[in-house]
Design an enzyme around this catalytic site. Sequence first.
Site: not given
Length: 401
Positions: A206, A359
């Site tokens: 998540c 990222c």
Amino acid sequence: MRDGNRDGRPAARSGFPPPADLSHEEILRYSRHLLMPEVGLEGQRKLKAASVLVIGTGGLGSPVSMYLAAAGVGRIGLVDYDEVDFTNLQRQIVHGTSRLGDRKVASARDRLLDLNPAIQVDVYDEPFTSENARRIAEPYDVLVDGTDNFPTRYLVNDLAVLTHKPNVYGSIFRFEGQVSVFWADKGPCYRCLFPEPPPPGLVPSCAEGGVFGVLPGTIGTLQATETLKLILGIGEPLIGTLLLYDALAMTFDAVRLKKNPKCRVCSENPEVTELIDYEAFCGVPGHDREEDRLAREWEIEPKELAEKLARGDRIRLIDVREPHELEISRLEGAELMPLGSLAARMHELDSAEEIVLFCKMGSRSARAVELLAGAGFRKQKNLRGGINAWAREVDPRLPVY
Ligand SMILES: [Zn+2]
């Protein structure tokens, strides 16, 4: 069908303690339950005598523990080992802004006891592991899986099978969730459904993939519902049924599950008869956090990258996030190549040049570094901690997300 499930097997209630007496105050508090014959005084006394271990006080653990406390489950155990973080509050409603930085189990316990001071709340401020799981779970009748990672999910499953307890399972990702009751004595277990964990890195967490904030509210509330039904021995529990929820389509699908006669843990001749090393089994750590997963020589610190760029080193910056994440933060001069497209676009890169991949937190780009290494690249590095670490350590004008 109140006394049996769809197969006509005897329903839920076995392995629970005898009912407990209620005070006048408790009778008043639970009057809306007492009015319903399916619960009634007897049912409320069963709830008071029951004990439930909630593993995780995050998105799922929040609604689960709050509804169990409100309903009068007499003893609730909470396992977590983290602090309340600002990014938790979008969905973890048991915690509040005033408790930022506090231990999660303490924050959750205080909220539950405010909701219902008549219950007992035990806290375990430690990771749930193969070493401590039996000790922690021993006093409880039901286990509720509110975890966010595969090692702990397999651990909870195997523990439930080995100790003959029901495991009320829930999982969430983005807009979709799953719920079931895995109780090996009466039906299949999680391993019957998923004998092997997914390959490491295939299913994003998540923290990397995101989650719709209300989704764990829906799934956790269903888990609480199933837990209360098991204790009361009413209705049709989700034993042998996997409920799939899609929040965008607003659909529920029920998939019938069968016990796997060759299941490694719940079949007649199981291979797994003790708790194992679940991090090794799944190939990933038992938590959902930023992780140094690469050897140091494949990494570059944000400050080191900033120095190299400042002195004019030629470095190709590759952002492997998704396009919509550019709207949140971006690095000057970086090229976007989402991780999923990297393999197909590798020919755009030159193995002779220095490449830094990044990222959000460093785990997708770690996979990108490995992907390039597999193709023979040797001069690529992963920005440690991702653009979030860059924002914290180099450029505070960028937001952390
Ligand atoms: Zn099984």
